[in-house]
Design a protein around this motif. Structure first.
Motif, PDB file in Angstrom:
ATOM      1  N   ILE A   1     -29.447   1.541  18.890  1.00 17.83           N
ATOM      2  CA  ILE A   1     -28.321   1.990  18.050  1.00 17.83           C
ATOM      3  C   ILE A   1     -27.234   2.594  18.455  1.00 17.83           C
ATOM      4  N   GLU A   2     -27.537   3.819  19.237  1.00 13.69           N
ATOM      5  CA  GLU A   2     -26.362   4.409  19.809  1.00 13.69           C
ATOM      6  C   GLU A   2     -25.495   3.777  20.647  1.00 13.69           C
ATOM      7  N   LYS A   3     -26.000   2.784  21.230  1.00 13.22           N
ATOM      8  CA  LYS A   3     -25.352   2.124  22.147  1.00 13.22           C
ATOM      9  C   LYS A   3     -24.221   1.216  21.178  1.00 13.22           C
ATOM     10  N   GLN A   4     -25.053   0.622  20.180  1.00 16.48           N
ATOM     11  CA  GLN A   4     -24.219  -0.122  19.406  1.00 16.48           C
ATOM     12  C   GLN A   4     -23.055   0.624  18.856  1.00 16.48           C
ATOM     13  N   LYS A   5     -23.521   1.828  18.194  1.00 17.28           N
ATOM     14  CA  LYS A   5     -22.486   2.678  17.750  1.00 17.28           C
ATOM     15  C   LYS A   5     -21.316   2.985  18.485  1.00 17.28           C
ATOM     16  N   LYS A   6     -21.529   3.219  19.764  1.00 18.86           N
ATOM     17  CA  LYS A   6     -20.413   3.432  20.702  1.00 18.86           C
ATOM     18  C   LYS A   6     -19.604   2.405  20.867  1.00 18.86           C
ATOM     19  N   GLU A   7     -20.129   0.943  20.850  1.00 14.84           N
ATOM     20  CA  GLU A   7     -19.046  -0.067  20.943  1.00 14.84           C
ATOM     21  C   GLU A   7     -18.417  -0.125  19.497  1.00 14.84           C
ATOM     22  N   TYR A   8     -19.002   0.263  18.431  1.00 23.02           N
ATOM     23  CA  TYR A   8     -18.202   0.012  17.264  1.00 23.02           C
ATOM     24  C   TYR A   8     -16.884   1.140  17.396  1.00 23.02           C
ATOM     25  N   GLU A   9     -17.459   2.457  17.907  1.00 21.61           N
ATOM     26  CA  GLU A   9     -16.476   3.495  17.905  1.00 21.61           C
ATOM     27  C   GLU A   9     -15.219   3.079  18.667  1.00 21.61           C
ATOM     28  N   ILE A  10     -15.716   2.343  19.742  1.00 23.22           N
ATOM     29  CA  ILE A  10     -14.626   1.849  20.655  1.00 23.22           C
ATOM     30  C   ILE A  10     -13.699   0.740  20.017  1.00 23.22           C
ATOM     31  N   GLU A  11     -14.361  -0.192  19.330  1.00 25.31           N
ATOM     32  CA  GLU A  11     -13.791  -1.321  18.319  1.00 25.31           C
ATOM     33  C   GLU A  11     -12.921  -0.848  17.563  1.00 25.31           C
ATOM     34  N   ILE A  12     -13.162   0.179  16.621  1.00 20.32           N
ATOM     35  CA  ILE A  12     -12.466   0.487  15.448  1.00 20.32           C
ATOM     36  C   ILE A  12     -11.021   0.698  15.998  1.00 20.32           C
ATOM     37  N   PRO A  13     -10.611   1.738  16.580  1.00 17.64           N
ATOM     38  CA  PRO A  13      -9.216   2.007  17.089  1.00 17.64           C
ATOM     39  C   PRO A  13      -8.522   0.547  17.318  1.00 17.64           C
ATOM     40  N   ARG A  14      -9.372  -0.349  18.256  1.00 16.17           N
ATOM     41  CA  ARG A  14      -8.686  -1.442  18.715  1.00 16.17           C
ATOM     42  C   ARG A  14      -8.191  -2.094  17.583  1.00 16.17           C
ATOM     43  N   LEU A  15      -9.138  -2.355  16.761  1.00 19.85           N
ATOM     44  CA  LEU A  15      -8.840  -3.271  15.391  1.00 19.85           C
ATOM     45  C   LEU A  15      -7.539  -2.544  14.816  1.00 19.85           C
ATOM     46  N   ASN A  16      -7.419  -1.437  14.625  1.00 19.90           N
ATOM     47  CA  ASN A  16      -6.550  -0.794  13.949  1.00 19.90           C
ATOM     48  C   ASN A  16      -5.164  -0.949  14.624  1.00 19.90           C
ATOM     49  N   ARG A  17      -5.162  -0.858  16.114  1.00 17.15           N
ATOM     50  CA  ARG A  17      -3.985  -1.245  16.902  1.00 17.15           C
ATOM     51  C   ARG A  17      -3.530  -2.553  16.453  1.00 17.15           C
ATOM     52  N   GLN A  18      -4.766  -3.444  16.624  1.00 18.08           N
ATOM     53  CA  GLN A  18      -4.265  -5.037  16.254  1.00 18.08           C
ATOM     54  C   GLN A  18      -3.564  -5.046  14.935  1.00 18.08           C
ATOM     55  N   ALA A  19      -4.024  -4.270  13.942  1.00 20.13           N
ATOM     56  CA  ALA A  19      -3.403  -4.411  12.677  1.00 20.13           C
ATOM     57  C   ALA A  19      -2.157  -3.893  12.690  1.00 20.13           C
ATOM     58  N   ASP A  20      -1.765  -2.938  13.469  1.00 21.22           N
ATOM     59  CA  ASP A  20      -0.251  -2.462  13.624  1.00 21.22           C
ATOM     60  C   ASP A  20       0.456  -3.795  14.053  1.00 21.22           C
ATOM     61  N   GLN A  21      -0.013  -4.409  15.026  1.00 20.71           N
ATOM     62  CA  GLN A  21       1.025  -5.417  15.905  1.00 20.71           C
ATOM     63  C   GLN A  21       0.680  -6.655  15.002  1.00 20.71           C
ATOM     64  N   ALA A  22       0.229  -6.579  14.001  1.00 19.07           N
ATOM     65  CA  ALA A  22      -0.224  -7.716  13.272  1.00 19.07           C
ATOM     66  C   ALA A  22       1.011  -8.583  12.648  1.00 19.07           C
ATOM     67  N   PRO A  23       1.075  -9.887  12.581  1.00 20.34           N
ATOM     68  CA  PRO A  23       2.461 -10.684  12.468  1.00 20.34           C
ATOM     69  C   PRO A  23       2.684 -10.425  10.846  1.00 20.34           C
ATOM     70  N   ASP A  24       1.469 -10.707  10.034  1.00 23.57           N
ATOM     71  CA  ASP A  24       1.818 -10.529   8.620  1.00 23.57           C
ATOM     72  C   ASP A  24       0.710  -9.684   7.859  1.00 23.57           C
ATOM     73  N   ASN A  25       1.068  -9.058   6.934  1.00 22.26           N
ATOM     74  CA  ASN A  25       0.216  -8.229   6.004  1.00 22.26           C
ATOM     75  C   ASN A  25      -1.012  -8.557   6.040  1.00 22.26           C
ATOM     76  N   GLU A  26      -1.162  -9.796   5.666  1.00 26.70           N
ATOM     77  CA  GLU A  26      -2.764 -10.594   5.263  1.00 26.70           C
ATOM     78  C   GLU A  26      -3.571 -10.256   6.581  1.00 26.70           C
ATOM     79  N   THR A  27      -3.107 -10.524   7.665  1.00 26.34           N
ATOM     80  CA  THR A  27      -4.016 -10.267   8.879  1.00 26.34           C
ATOM     81  C   THR A  27      -4.374  -8.636   9.014  1.00 26.34           C
TER      82      THR A  27
END
Lengths: 1065, 325, 316
Positions: A408-434
């Motif tokens: 579980i902790e491994k999984q957790k780490k992966e998520y923790e890395i994933e979250i900021p990545r997703l946020n970054r992507q959101a910032d560069q997202a072409p449109d609001n929806e994405t």
């Protein structure tokens, strides 16, 4: 045309001779085959005939005896008296009976006389009525028909009726009269019959009393019953007697397509209740057959077992083994021939049959041998090397939990890395929806993580309790440096059983150099500190006293040879002085669970002060501080021993240790062992320790996660013989030659039983005649410290441990309260509760057997727990088990029975274990759970005053014995404090208890007969105070209610009134 | 001996034990008659006059006796008698001996030794010397085929309908060799001699399941150290890898060829030893001769291989990537 | 009859009665005699004739007829070579084999009543046969031992036929049929081996069928097998067992082969075999010896001169 030539050999030779002979031979063989079919293959016929006549002989002999018995009873005073009552009752009933009979006789006559006329008349009328009903309402025809009816009713009949005074009266009656007469007669008759019953009732009851008395006095069957059996035996028709069981999933084991067919009773007729009722026992002697092998007719030795395992439902072979179908020869039937996989169990191992279905029970009723075997398997540490389903598997479960957490902790780490990545992507997202979508995913992950934390937290809880439950058979070897005298270790490894003849530790077959290596490794791998606090010497004399009174002897024993005293559950302490370090011993006695360093299962090492320092924490760890400073997961903060904490004060601990340290042989001295510190040996030692699986029973640093090295034994009993390696002994085994060249009494021992027995006698036996220069190639199983009886027990256990071969419904897997009992026993035996307490009716605790608890000293014994479940409130019991002192501050005492010398120790059980124990006790005394305390109606003032007076009445000065919390008074107390009752006891039980304590706990100090029955209520058995007049209720109930509403003030007030207690002031 | 009894007393081995007594008996029984006939034949050949008149049977004969007899009763009665006797034997056997029944089949528990039914043990024994595809498939086929062609390659018109030895020496020896030595004997070995792990146990030895045997079996090419190094020079670069394999494959052909030629010559020599056999040989068509040769050569290869294996521990003669002989 | 004692009153009447009585007596006696006659030699009775069609006397004709007119016996010729009845020549092995086949069919059919070819039941059924079925043990034993005996008998039969050179012209083909029958016998026994579904049969069959793996071209372990894409799941062994291991399907297949297919085939070939024995001129001998000097030295096959055996002896 050629006629046959007389001189032609071909034609003239006659073959009739040969034909005749061969035809004759054919006849013979046919006859032979018939004989073989009807007699050769049916030995049971002769058995049955023999049974019939020996049994008949026995019965004939027995009948007169029984008849005499009956005479004796019949002539006994009581019986005569009862009989008298019967006779009187009958006498009394006679006159009225006579009248009734006379009258009913008369009624019968009269009824008979009137009967025909009545039916004719009625017939006529009813028929006419029917006719009338057919006609439409108020039509002419109807009217006329009704008139017909009346006419018929009025029509008279000539009657000759007998009268009460035996005359005959001639009457002319119409239907109405006849009808009324008839009904009255009938009614009267019914009344008489009823009355007759009432009149006879008294006699009937008396007769029943008499017969009941006869039944209870009469042992064995009556002559008449025997007579019935005799007739059955004499008229026995020789035929197969078989049990047919048709289980749901036939096809397993030797269950044929037609289900199970056991014909055992075709020869073992004594076990057939049709011939020998369960109430009757039939021994070889009874039948005058000393050698039962020619006449297997004795009744089943344990009818109790047959009652719970009805042969009609279970058959014979599922428990006993053997080939139930085969009856053409003894060996076939017993399945004692090659190729039959389920042979009959030998007499000494027959309880193996129980294990087959009761594998899940730690304690099986009626199977002491099996129980002993299981007990040994666990306590002697067999389980340390051999996995066995159902036995303690905390190590495995711990490992699994840890894996999950890491996952579980491994999984957790992966998520923790994933979250900021997703946020970054959101910032560069072409449109609001994405952008929203991505952010949404991010938040979801965050939520998930919190969910994971919850999971981890749960898993940590689980592993915390597992860490608590995880016990090792042997001591924690990390502590050797603090605990053990260095030179002693190698000696011990080489002379295990000499040094301590009762030890659980098996004797390993080690070469000198191996011993050195192992000892060196153990020594060097031990934790070095922080060092122990130096202790002043203790008072040995007082220590000895404590040892004997605090209950240590329930598990431990002292003394050697013939004068060993105490239990066998734990080590014999007689030579502790030779090996142990005093300071350590003090710590141990004070709290055996205390560790030098906590172990972190995640970092896989013992933490030291430095680890805590890093986080600025004090080096403090115990059950309340079991978090790893580094990773926050639970630590092992206890030593893995079942030895509980007796909550002795440090002084007492010193005294006990001080005594123990004196226990040694005067001549004890060990050669210096300089090699112990030789670092070169450590590596070799580690290999050996791993090889011999020491970590199965001991905690050794670096080897905490070692898995069991032995074969799993869960289904060892059904291991094919080909898989058991008899090695060079194979042939000897088949020819029945034992390893010591003696002849085996039972011939060939080439079977599971034989293999196990020899292996346990001498685990090295199958290395015989083998060339094994390298000790590591030899069989490594060490020699267990067991007697022949132990071996039989273990073999029985193993023989019964077979893979599923019976239909599912055979297995004892209860879902109800019985399951709680099943589970409970594993805990009860794990911590040896039975060492101090009597848990099961008929079982004896170790303490009960000790000399210092005989006679009047019984009062000093711990409470009997046979009715614990009925006695105490489960919620309270839970609290108590968690903290037997029932106090966090004042712990050097018993929570309930402060007056007892014996100490209820703190086991620091896991929550699960406590739950199981509580449920166990509840189930054991058939209590429903959950338990809801009943509402007791509050006392009226009148009641209270009465209760007070009773409590303090000189006839029963309760507070004379019962503790009150007032130290002065409690010095003499020998019973628990009433204040506890409210939360602790169950009112119903308390009521039963005060009415007749001896019934619940034989030999208790609590006096019986405090109350006497008066009509519907119990009243106090002594001078009643004036206030009692007004009281109409039940006294015992009153006192219980009072007790449960008792307050400290109230009690103090009472105490001041109690004469005896006042005296002790 | 105890072990021998162990095996012999196995109910399923009773037929083999019976065979051990029946075979010799019937061989003797046949040859006694053959000898009688041969005497007569000799007599007739030396005395043509007699040959004209003699009824040419060893059985007594008087003029006027029927040359034929009625089946009923003269044959029937014998058939009945035999039927009865067989029944009696069978029933006694069945009453006294129980057909074996072992544990329920258990795929996870291999029997050691796992033996085929006794009548196939000959083939199983062959597995020691040949690969399964030969022992288990090719051989049975050849045996059946060989048996079937016998009538068509046996050009000897003599000895039809009577026991004789001198008129059919070659045929009889061949058959005895094939049937008794290669079939029955192998079965006996398979039953009594082959123990756990199909190892060779003398009747006096007990079948020890832990017995270990060390035996390296080499292939002929290994003995000759064929590694294809020389071939490697000849082959194009890309083929070099398989050189060794090819070398072996090619090498293997020679010993086989040599054997075939030698065996053929041996058979030929057998066929032309006596003047009589030459005469028969003359009668044979080419096809017949070839067929005869093929089967004879194959049959002779069995003992040869057995000897090679037992004496020189040779596993394969000819190793190819696909199969080995 | 009226004209005999006409007019004589009472005595006549009495006489008539007496006469009738006597006549009746005669009649009864006669009939009784006939009846007794009938009992004396049943062959005269209608029942007997209806069954046997010819009455049997010790005349050559009737002897011949008794064979020819009997469906069971007429496998035989009416007469055979006088010396052929000698056991020493035939050893009776052919006959014994046939007899054993009959025994096996009989016992086998009875066994089939109690046997289910399924993994669950097969083994239990054998136990059932051994312990429950009346004469079950005997039945099973007889079946097993007869099977073994039959194999021995077949081999000896072949041995005998070879030693007497009976496969020679004109019987070449019948020898081939014989070979086929032998193979069938072995297969019958082999398929039966598995049916009890015990370790013995299981491993025997496993070993036996494992050889099929190595069939050239058709087995996945045989030469060129893998090259031809043979795997354990499509090769000849799979076909034999109906699976890659000996399991339920194999059991069923063995059962069908053993109880239906092979017996049928064998029966057909047996018929052929016997028929050919007759058509090729009865059993081969004991024939008069032929001398080397008498060999006609033309090569290749000769036309077969069909003569009922025994009649061609003094044809020179």
């Amino acid at each position: 045309m050629p006629e046959t030539h007389s001189d032609d050999p071909v034609q003239s030779r006659s073959m009739s001779g040969a034909l005749l002979i061969s035809a004759f031979l054919l006849m013979l063989t046919v006859a032979w085959s018939l004989y073989d079919e009807f007699y050769g293959l049916r030995p049971w016929r002769s058995y049955q005939r023999e049974f019939a006549n020996v049994y008949a002989k026995y019965l004939r002999k027995k009948m007169p005896e029984q008849r005499d018995r009956e005479k004796v009873i019949r002539s006994s005073a009581e019986y005569q008296q009862l009989k008298q009552i019967v006779d009187n009752a009958e006498e009394a009933a006679k006159p009225r009976l006579r009248e009734i009979d006379r009258e009913s006789a008369y009624l019968d006559k009269r009824l008979a006389a009137i009967q025909d006329t009545f039916t004719t008349a009625r017939g006529k009328v009813t028929a006419l009525i029917y006719e009338a009903e057919l006609a439409p309402l108020d039509s002419a025809s109807r009217k006329s028909r009704l008139e017909e009816v009346d006419k018929a009713k009025r029509e008279t009949y000539a009657l000759e009726l007998p009268t009460a005074d035996a005359r005959v009266e001639k009457l002319k009656w119409n239907f109405t009269q006849i009808d009324s007469e008839f009904t009255t007669l009938k009614a009267r008759k019914a009344a008489l019959v009823a009355e007759r019953g009432d009149v006879l009732k008294a006699a009937k009851d008396a007769r029943e009393k008499r017969d009941a008395y006869f039944q209870e006095k009469m042992e064995g069957l009556t002559a008449d019953q025997l007579g019935g059996l005799l007739r059955a035996a004499e008229g026995l028709d020789v035929s197969i007697h078989q049990v047919n069981v048709n289980p749901t999933n036939a096809g397993l084991n030797n269950f044929g397509s037609g289900g199970l067919v056991d014909r055992c009773q075709s020869c073992h007729m004594g076990t057939d209740s049709k011939f020998v009722p369960l109430a009757m026992t039939l021994t070889k002697k009874d039948l005058g057959l000393e050698r039962s092998k020619d006449a297997p007719f004795t009744s089943h030795p344990e009818p109790e077992l047959l009652k719970i395992h009805d042969p009609e439902k279970f058959g014979c072979s599922p428990c006993h083994g053997g080939n139930g179908r085969a009856i053409d020869s003894v060996e076939k039937g017993h399945g004692r021939y090659e190729h039959w996989l389920w042979p009959l169990h030998y007499a000494e191992n027959y309880q193996a049959g129980c294990q087959t279905c009761h594998a899940a029970d730690m304690v099986t009723e009626h199977a002491p041998v099996l129980n002993h075997g299981k007990e040994l398997f666990r306590s002697r540490g067999c389980i340390g090397c051999h996995k066995f389903e159902g036995f303690d598997d905390q190590p495995e479960r711990l490992l699994a939990t840890r894996q999950q957490i890491l996952q579980i902790e491994k999984q957790k780490k992966e998520y923790e890395i994933e979250i900021p990545r997703l946020n970054r992507q959101a910032d560069q997202a072409p449109d609001n929806e994405t952008a929203q979508k991505l952010n949404g995913q991010a938040t979801n992950l965050a939520v998930r993580i919190s969910g994971m934390d919850a999971k981890v937290e749960q898993l940590d809880r689980k592993s915390r309790s597992l860490l608590r439950e995880d016990k090792k058979v042997g001591p924690d070897l990390k502590e050797v440096r603090m605990k053990i005298r260095k030179e002693w270790i190698p000696y011990w490894l080489g002379h295990t059983h000499e040094f301590r003849p009762t030890t659980k530790m098996p004797q390993f077959r080690l070469e000198p150099d191996q011993i050195q290596a192992i000892a060196a490794f153990i020594w060097q791998s031990g934790v070095a500190g922080p060092g122990l606090t130096k202790q002043q010497p203790g008072n040995a004399a007082h220590g000895k006293d404590l040892l004997q009174t605090r209950g240590c002897l329930a598990c431990h024993s002292i003394g050697e040879g013939s004068n060993v005293l105490g239990g066998t559950f734990a080590a014999n302490l007689s030579r502790v002085g030779e090996k142990d370090n005093y300071d350590y011993l003090v710590r141990w006695v004070h709290n055996p669970r205390e560790r030098t360093r906590p172990y972190c299962p995640f970092e896989k090492r013992d933490l030291g002060p430095e680890d805590y320092a890093k986080h600025g924490l004090p080096f403090l760890f115990d059950l309340d501080h079991s978090k790893c400073p580094n990773d926050g997961h639970p630590l092992q903060v206890q030593q893995p021993t079942v030895m509980p904490n007796l909550r002795l004060s440090i002084e007492d601990a010193r005294d006990v240790a001080g005594y123990l340290i004196t226990l040694k042989h005067s001549d004890a001295n060990y050669d210096a062992a300089s090699f112990m510190d030789d670092p070169k040996l450590k590596g070799a030692g580690l290999k050996l320790v791993k090889f011999y699986g020491c970590a199965g029973c001991h905690e050794i640093s670096g080897l905490e996660d070692e898995s069991r090295i032995g074969t799993e034994l869960t289904t060892e009993g059904s291991k094919p013989i080909e898989r058991l390696d008899f090695a060079r002994l194979t042939e000897d085994a088949q020819r029945g030659v034992l390893p010591d060249e003696k002849k085996a009494p039972r011939g060939s021992w080439y079977d599971q039983k034989g293999f196990f027995e020899q292996k346990l006698k001498n685990p090295a036996v199958y290395d015989k005649e083998k060339y094994r220069p390298n000790p590591l190639d030899r069989l490594k199983m060490p020699k267990p410290n067991v007697t022949d009886t132990d071996i039989t027990a273990l073999v029985t256990f193993l023989l019964g441990s077979v893979d599923q071969q019976l239909p599912r419904e055979y297995y004892y897997k209860p879902a109800d309260a019985r399951r709680d009992i099943q589970e409970g026993w594993w805990i009860v035996t794990k911590y040896n509760c039975v060492g101090c307490h009597q848990v099961r009716i008929g079982q004896q605790s170790v303490l009960q057997t000790l000399p210092q608890y005989q006679g009047d000293n019984k009062i000093g014994l711990p409470p009997v727990l046979t009715s614990e479940g009925a006695r105490v409130d489960p919620a309270w019991l839970q609290r108590f088990l968690a903290n037997p002192a029932l106090s966090t501050t004042d712990t050097n005492r018993n929570g309930v029975r402060s007056y007892l010398q014996v100490r209820m120790p703190t086991f620091s059980l896991s929550d699960e274990e406590i739950q199981k124990l509580v449920r166990f006790f509840a189930a054991a005394s058939s209590q429903e759970s959950p338990y809801v305390p009943p509402k007791l109606d509050t006392l009226t003032d009148a009641e209270r005053t009465l209760a007070r007076q009773l409590f303090t009445s000189p006839a029963a000065p309760c507070l004379k014995c019962h503790a009150t919390g007032n130290p002065a008074h409690d010095k003499t107390a020998t019973a628990p404090n009433f204040l506890l009752a409210r939360n602790r006891l169950k009112p119903a039980w308390t009521n039963r208890w005060i009415l007749d304590p001896a019934r619940i706990a034989p030999g208790t100090a609590m006096p019986s007969g405090l109350f006497r029955r008066e009509g519907e209520r119990w009243i106090f058995n002594g001078p009643l105070p004036a206030v009692a007049k007004s009281f109409t209720g039940d006294y015992s109930d009153l006192l219980v209610r009072y007790m449960f509403q008792l307050t400290p003030e109230e009690q103090r007030m009472l105490l001041s009134r109690t004469p005896a207690a006042a005296g002790s002031k | 001996m105890h072990q021998l009894w162990e095996i012999a007393s196995q109910p399923d081995n009773v037929p083999i034990v019976a065979l051990l007594f029946l075979m010799p008996f019937y061989i003797w029984y046949a040859f006694r008659q053959a000898v009688q006939t041969d005497k007569l034949i000799l007599q007739l050949e030396t005395n043509p006059a007699l040959a004209k008149t003699h009824h040419r049977k060893v059985f007594p004969w008087k003029a006027g006796w029927d040359r034929e007899v009625h089946v009923w009763p003269y044959l029937m009665r014998i058939e009945f008698l035999v039927a009865i006797i067989v029944t009696v034997i069978l029933m006694i056997w069945s009453i006294t001996l129980n057909a074996p029944l072992e544990e329920p089949a258990n795929p996870n528990l291999t029997m050691n030794p796992a033996k085929a039914p006794w009548y196939f043990l000959g083939l199983q024994e062959m597995l020691v010397y040949f690969d399964p595809w030969i022992a288990g498939v090719v051989m049975p086929t050849l045996i059946i085929g060989g048996l079937m062609v016998i009538p068509y390659i046996d050009a000897n018109p003599l000895g039809n309908g009577y026991y004789t030895y001198r008129q059919r020496r070659f045929a009889i020896w061949t058959f005895l060799f094939g049937f008794i030595f290669l079939w029955v004997l192998m079965i006996v070995i398979g039953t009594f001699i082959r123990g756990p792990g199909w190892m060779w146990f003398w009747p006096s030895q007990t079948w020890d399941h832990n017995r270990l045997e060390f035996a390296v079996n080499r292939n002929l090419d290994q003995i000759f150290g064929i590694d294809g190094s020389w071939l490697a020079h000849v082959l194009p670069q890309s083929w070099r890898g398989g050189a060794a394999i090819w070398a072996r494959t090619i090498f293997g052909i020679f010993p086989l060829g040599v054997y075939a030629v030698l065996a053929a010559f041996f058979v030929h020599w057998l066929c032309v030893r006596t003047e009589f056999s030459r005469k028969i040989y003359q009668r044979m068509s080419l096809v017949q001769i070839v067929t005869l040769q093929i089967f004879m050569v194959t049959m002779l290869s069995l003992p040869v291989k057995i000897l090679l294996r037992l004496l020189f521990r040779i596993k394969y003669i000819w190793v190819t990537p696909w199969f080995s002989v | 009859m009226p004209e005999e004692n006409g007019g004589k009153g009472r005595t006549g009447l009495l006489g008539k009665v007496q006469q009738d009585a006597k006549a009746l007596k005669e009649f009864v006696k006669e009939k009784g005699k006939e009846g007794l006659e009938g009992l004396k030699d049943p062959e005269k009775t209608q029942v007997y004739r209806s069954i046997f069609r010819v009455k049997h006397e010790d005349t050559p004709r009737s002897r011949a007829l008794s064979v020819l007119t009997n469906v069971f016996f007429h496998l035989h010729p009416a007469k055979i070579n006088r010396d052929a009845v000698r056991y020493s020549y035939t050893w009776g092995m052919g006959g014994i084999t046939f007899y054993l086949f009959i025994v096996l069919t009989f016992t086998g059919v009875l066994l089939m009543f109690y046997y289910h070819p399924t993994k669950i039941q097969a083994f239990r059924d054998i136990l059932y046969l051994e312990n429950d079925v009346p004469f079950g043990k005997l039945l099973r034993n007889m079946h097993r031992w007869a099977a073994h005996l039959m194999i021995i008998a077949v081999w000896l039969h072949m041995f005998r036929v070879f030693l007497t050179g009976s496969y020679k012209r004109p019987r070449e083909f019948n020898w081939c049929i014989g070979v086929i029958l032998m193979v069938l016998t072995l297969l019958l026994s082999f398929t039966g081996y598995l049916l009890p579904d015990d370790q013995l049969g299981f491993w025997a069959v496993t070993v036996g069928t494992n050889m099929a793996r190595a069939t050239p071209l058709l087995g996945h372990e045989g030469p060129f097998g893998s090259q031809l894409g043979m795997t354990p799941y499509n090769d000849v062994r799979f076909a034999l067992l109906g699976g890659s291991i000996v399991d339920a399907n194999a059991l069923l297949r063995a059962y069908i082969w053993h109880c239906i297919a092979i017996p049928l085939i064998a029966a057909v070939f047996m018929g052929l075999h016997f028929w050919r024995v007759r058509k090729d001129g009865g059993i081969s001998g004991p024939a008069p010896v032929m001398l080397a000097s008498e060999i006609k030295d033309e090569k290749g096959p000769r036309p077969v001169i069909m003569k009922p055996s025994g009649l061609d002896q003094h044809s020179r």
